[in-house]
Design a protein around this motif. Sequence first.
Motif, PDB file in Angstrom:
ATOM      1  N   GLN A 251       7.610  22.008   2.575  1.00  0.00           N
ATOM      2  CA  GLN A 251       6.497  21.797   1.657  1.00  0.00           C
ATOM      3  C   GLN A 251       6.547  20.412   1.018  1.00  0.00           C
ATOM      4  O   GLN A 251       5.529  19.737   0.889  1.00  0.00           O
ATOM      5  CB  GLN A 251       6.503  22.871   0.562  1.00  0.00           C
ATOM      6  N   VAL A 252       7.733  19.968   0.610  1.00  0.00           N
ATOM      7  CA  VAL A 252       7.848  18.629   0.023  1.00  0.00           C
ATOM      8  C   VAL A 252       7.510  17.569   1.061  1.00  0.00           C
ATOM      9  O   VAL A 252       6.828  16.584   0.765  1.00  0.00           O
ATOM     10  CB  VAL A 252       9.250  18.401  -0.561  1.00  0.00           C
ATOM     11  N   VAL A 253       7.962  17.769   2.299  1.00  0.00           N
ATOM     12  CA  VAL A 253       7.607  16.834   3.377  1.00  0.00           C
ATOM     13  C   VAL A 253       6.090  16.770   3.534  1.00  0.00           C
ATOM     14  O   VAL A 253       5.501  15.688   3.644  1.00  0.00           O
ATOM     15  CB  VAL A 253       8.271  17.255   4.703  1.00  0.00           C
ATOM     16  N   ALA A 254       5.454  17.938   3.543  1.00  0.00           N
ATOM     17  CA  ALA A 254       3.996  17.981   3.735  1.00  0.00           C
ATOM     18  C   ALA A 254       3.255  17.319   2.587  1.00  0.00           C
ATOM     19  O   ALA A 254       2.180  16.749   2.778  1.00  0.00           O
ATOM     20  CB  ALA A 254       3.542  19.441   3.881  1.00  0.00           C
ATOM     21  N   ILE A 255       3.810  17.376   1.377  1.00  0.00           N
ATOM     22  CA  ILE A 255       3.183  16.747   0.222  1.00  0.00           C
ATOM     23  C   ILE A 255       3.396  15.239   0.247  1.00  0.00           C
ATOM     24  O   ILE A 255       2.475  14.449   0.014  1.00  0.00           O
ATOM     25  CB  ILE A 255       3.770  17.333  -1.086  1.00  0.00           C
ATOM     26  N   LEU A 256       4.604  14.836   0.574  1.00  0.00           N
ATOM     27  CA  LEU A 256       4.990  13.444   0.395  1.00  0.00           C
ATOM     28  C   LEU A 256       4.611  12.541   1.558  1.00  0.00           C
ATOM     29  O   LEU A 256       4.067  11.455   1.366  1.00  0.00           O
ATOM     30  CB  LEU A 256       6.502  13.375   0.164  1.00  0.00           C
ATOM     31  N   THR A 257       4.884  12.991   2.779  1.00  0.00           N
ATOM     32  CA  THR A 257       4.755  12.052   3.896  1.00  0.00           C
ATOM     33  C   THR A 257       3.343  11.908   4.453  1.00  0.00           C
ATOM     34  O   THR A 257       2.819  10.791   4.469  1.00  0.00           O
ATOM     35  CB  THR A 257       5.767  12.389   5.007  1.00  0.00           C
ATOM     36  N   PRO A 258       2.673  12.974   4.907  1.00  0.00           N
ATOM     37  CA  PRO A 258       1.320  12.749   5.416  1.00  0.00           C
ATOM     38  C   PRO A 258       0.370  12.213   4.346  1.00  0.00           C
ATOM     39  O   PRO A 258      -0.464  11.349   4.623  1.00  0.00           O
ATOM     40  CB  PRO A 258       0.880  14.141   5.901  1.00  0.00           C
ATOM     41  N   GLY A 259       0.510  12.723   3.106  1.00  0.00           N
ATOM     42  CA  GLY A 259      -0.360  12.233   2.041  1.00  0.00           C
ATOM     43  C   GLY A 259      -0.150  10.764   1.752  1.00  0.00           C
ATOM     44  O   GLY A 259      -1.115  10.002   1.607  1.00  0.00           O
ATOM     45  N   SER A 260       1.108  10.336   1.695  1.00  0.00           N
ATOM     46  CA  SER A 260       1.382   8.925   1.457  1.00  0.00           C
ATOM     47  C   SER A 260       0.899   8.067   2.611  1.00  0.00           C
ATOM     48  O   SER A 260       0.352   6.977   2.420  1.00  0.00           O
ATOM     49  CB  SER A 260       2.891   8.716   1.246  1.00  0.00           C
ATOM     50  N   GLU A 261       1.098   8.548   3.828  1.00  0.00           N
ATOM     51  CA  GLU A 261       0.667   7.795   5.012  1.00  0.00           C
ATOM     52  C   GLU A 261      -0.851   7.603   5.029  1.00  0.00           C
ATOM     53  O   GLU A 261      -1.351   6.509   5.259  1.00  0.00           O
ATOM     54  CB  GLU A 261       1.124   8.533   6.272  1.00  0.00           C
ATOM     55  N   THR A 262      -1.607   8.678   4.784  1.00  0.00           N
ATOM     56  CA  THR A 262      -3.059   8.570   4.870  1.00  0.00           C
ATOM     57  C   THR A 262      -3.639   7.756   3.718  1.00  0.00           C
ATOM     58  O   THR A 262      -4.544   6.942   3.921  1.00  0.00           O
ATOM     59  CB  THR A 262      -3.700   9.966   4.907  1.00  0.00           C
ATOM     60  N   VAL A 263      -3.122   7.947   2.501  1.00  0.00           N
ATOM     61  CA  VAL A 263      -3.618   7.168   1.366  1.00  0.00           C
ATOM     62  C   VAL A 263      -3.265   5.698   1.541  1.00  0.00           C
ATOM     63  O   VAL A 263      -4.098   4.809   1.315  1.00  0.00           O
ATOM     64  CB  VAL A 263      -3.061   7.717   0.039  1.00  0.00           C
ATOM     65  N   ALA A 264      -2.033   5.415   1.968  1.00  0.00           N
ATOM     66  CA  ALA A 264      -1.629   4.022   2.165  1.00  0.00           C
ATOM     67  C   ALA A 264      -2.478   3.351   3.239  1.00  0.00           C
ATOM     68  O   ALA A 264      -2.906   2.198   3.086  1.00  0.00           O
ATOM     69  CB  ALA A 264      -0.148   3.951   2.534  1.00  0.00           C
ATOM     70  N   SER A 265      -2.731   4.056   4.335  1.00  0.00           N
ATOM     71  CA  SER A 265      -3.574   3.490   5.389  1.00  0.00           C
ATOM     72  C   SER A 265      -4.969   3.179   4.863  1.00  0.00           C
ATOM     73  O   SER A 265      -5.544   2.134   5.182  1.00  0.00           O
ATOM     74  CB  SER A 265      -3.657   4.462   6.571  1.00  0.00           C
ATOM     75  N   THR A 266      -5.514   4.077   4.050  1.00  0.00           N
ATOM     76  CA  THR A 266      -6.847   3.844   3.489  1.00  0.00           C
ATOM     77  C   THR A 266      -6.857   2.650   2.542  1.00  0.00           C
ATOM     78  O   THR A 266      -7.805   1.862   2.534  1.00  0.00           O
ATOM     79  CB  THR A 266      -7.345   5.109   2.768  1.00  0.00           C
ATOM     80  N   ILE A 267      -5.802   2.487   1.737  1.00  0.00           N
ATOM     81  CA  ILE A 267      -5.711   1.318   0.849  1.00  0.00           C
ATOM     82  C   ILE A 267      -5.702   0.031   1.676  1.00  0.00           C
ATOM     83  O   ILE A 267      -6.366  -0.953   1.332  1.00  0.00           O
ATOM     84  CB  ILE A 267      -4.469   1.410  -0.056  1.00  0.00           C
ATOM     85  N   MET A 268      -4.965   0.037   2.790  1.00  0.00           N
ATOM     86  CA  MET A 268      -4.958  -1.151   3.653  1.00  0.00           C
ATOM     87  C   MET A 268      -6.360  -1.481   4.152  1.00  0.00           C
ATOM     88  O   MET A 268      -6.785  -2.640   4.134  1.00  0.00           O
ATOM     89  CB  MET A 268      -4.023  -0.925   4.844  1.00  0.00           C
ATOM     90  N   TRP A 269      -7.081  -0.462   4.611  1.00  0.00           N
ATOM     91  CA  TRP A 269      -8.436  -0.717   5.110  1.00  0.00           C
ATOM     92  C   TRP A 269      -9.366  -1.158   3.983  1.00  0.00           C
ATOM     93  O   TRP A 269     -10.260  -1.989   4.191  1.00  0.00           O
ATOM     94  CB  TRP A 269      -8.988   0.526   5.807  1.00  0.00           C
ATOM     95  N   LEU A 270      -9.180  -0.626   2.786  1.00  0.00           N
ATOM     96  CA  LEU A 270      -9.988  -1.060   1.650  1.00  0.00           C
ATOM     97  C   LEU A 270      -9.730  -2.524   1.323  1.00  0.00           C
ATOM     98  O   LEU A 270     -10.671  -3.289   1.053  1.00  0.00           O
ATOM     99  CB  LEU A 270      -9.705  -0.182   0.429  1.00  0.00           C
TER     100      LEU A 270
ATOM    101  N   SER B  61       0.833  -1.202   0.000  1.00  0.00           N
ATOM    102  CA  SER B  61       0.000   0.000   0.000  1.00  0.00           C
ATOM    103  C   SER B  61       0.864   1.247   0.000  1.00  0.00           C
ATOM    104  O   SER B  61       0.576   2.220  -0.718  1.00  0.00           O
ATOM    105  CB  SER B  61      -0.933  -0.006   1.216  1.00  0.00           C
ATOM    106  N   PHE B  62       1.932   1.241   0.787  1.00  0.00           N
ATOM    107  CA  PHE B  62       2.839   2.389   0.779  1.00  0.00           C
ATOM    108  C   PHE B  62       3.505   2.544  -0.574  1.00  0.00           C
ATOM    109  O   PHE B  62       3.674   3.660  -1.073  1.00  0.00           O
ATOM    110  CB  PHE B  62       3.895   2.243   1.872  1.00  0.00           C
ATOM    111  N   ARG B  63       3.903   1.437  -1.165  1.00  0.00           N
ATOM    112  CA  ARG B  63       4.607   1.522  -2.439  1.00  0.00           C
ATOM    113  C   ARG B  63       3.744   2.221  -3.496  1.00  0.00           C
ATOM    114  O   ARG B  63       4.206   3.147  -4.169  1.00  0.00           O
ATOM    115  CB  ARG B  63       5.010   0.132  -2.923  1.00  0.00           C
TER     116      ARG B  63
END
Length: 455
Positions: A261-280, A152-154
């Motif tokens: 700004q790059v941290v804010a784009i890359l890390t929280p967004g990847s974390e939340t989307v990946a977590s949602t994919i896992m739950w899906l 999911s993270f990948r």
Amino acid sequence: MTVESLKPEAPTEELREPPRAGGGVPVLGHGWKLVRDPLAFMSRLRDHGDVVRLKLGPKTVYAVTTPALTGAVALSNDYVIAGPLWESLEGLLGREGVATANGPLHRRQRRTIQPAFRLDAIPAYGPVMEEEAHALTERWEPGATIDCTSESFRVAVRIAARCLLHGDFMDERAERLCVALATVFRGMYRRMVVPLGPLYRLPLPANRAFNRALADLHLLVDEIVAERRASGQKPDDLLTALLEAKDDNGDPIGEQEIHDQVVAILTPGSETVASTIMWLLHMLAEHPEHADRVRDEVETVTGGRPVAFQDVRKLRHTNNVVVEAMRLHPAVWILTRRAVRDTELGGFRIPAGADIVYSPYAIQRDQRSYERNLEFDPDRWLPDRVKDIPKHAMSPFSTGNRKCPSDHFSMAQLTLITAALATKFRFEQVAGSDARTRVGITLRPHDLLLRPVPR
């Protein structure tokens, strides 16, 4: 959806002090319960009032428990991004990124990044989303065990990097991000609910692991920015916009702001989307009847060809599956704000400087807002039923001027990935899989392992 502004009434002499929640312990206050069983604790607070006082260590924090009042907090200028959550995140997000900035700086940063997430900009990302969604299904060997966390993270990192940063950001960095984020977000949660500042600087194993993971995340971002500068290339993407952005004086923005700004784009967004994919994935395995409905809907829309970005808006049940998974298992389960002036909330006095905390997890599972509140029911989002859900009882991307700018981007990729996976596979639980909720700054399954079975 258009959200109208809400303005709290001016404070009056009749305002009351909110009731204090029971169960606090010396020194730690309610932080102990937030460590031991945070989701249950936050979910029970509404029984004690619409606004409830908590003690987190020496600090008094005001918990808001109703949809209407959480909406009022999100929409009011009386509250800004601050408080225990954001203080704990500063080590990751810094103080100059769009996630943590306030006032004029935040407004300027939103103007810089918003064009990349406009609704009419999203179709340009469609080919990358399609390619990564189908690559995921091709990579998975039928009958083999899938580590849903790393997978999911990948896919989340690759889509974000290829669409927004145009980086050659492939598996090795995705794995580093996956491992580092898991450690960092767990450590930040502990620092939020049990604020024992000096103790977190001691050379204890957990502290050393946290510091190593945090350093690797920042090194990762520095590598991305340095590679772009060295290439001399200026593709039409978010990173180029940041490197060419100007401050209020017309000068280039500083290196620290670009980094944050790059941290804010890359890390929280990847974390939340990946977590949602896992739950899906968990939902597709637990509810095969809805996985079958997704497969049937996709085949009806596509006529049997591979699902494409252009199909996303027609996949209504698939979209509802995504929304219902986010309702039951929101990646972002706790948020904080800070009052900038004496104000009123729900008839209670909120003093200037007070920290506010509220839980989308508790709000979105409340039986007072949802019929059969703990049941996975995507059809509750059908037009004839959604009207019965209270306003602000479902805000997966927040609301007001802090609304996540990537909401359409995220929903498009989540719907497309769900459609591609459910069309090709059924999913079975594997011995040793642990789908219990792991609580950190975000929520994800502990260790979800599934077996894809070809349809």
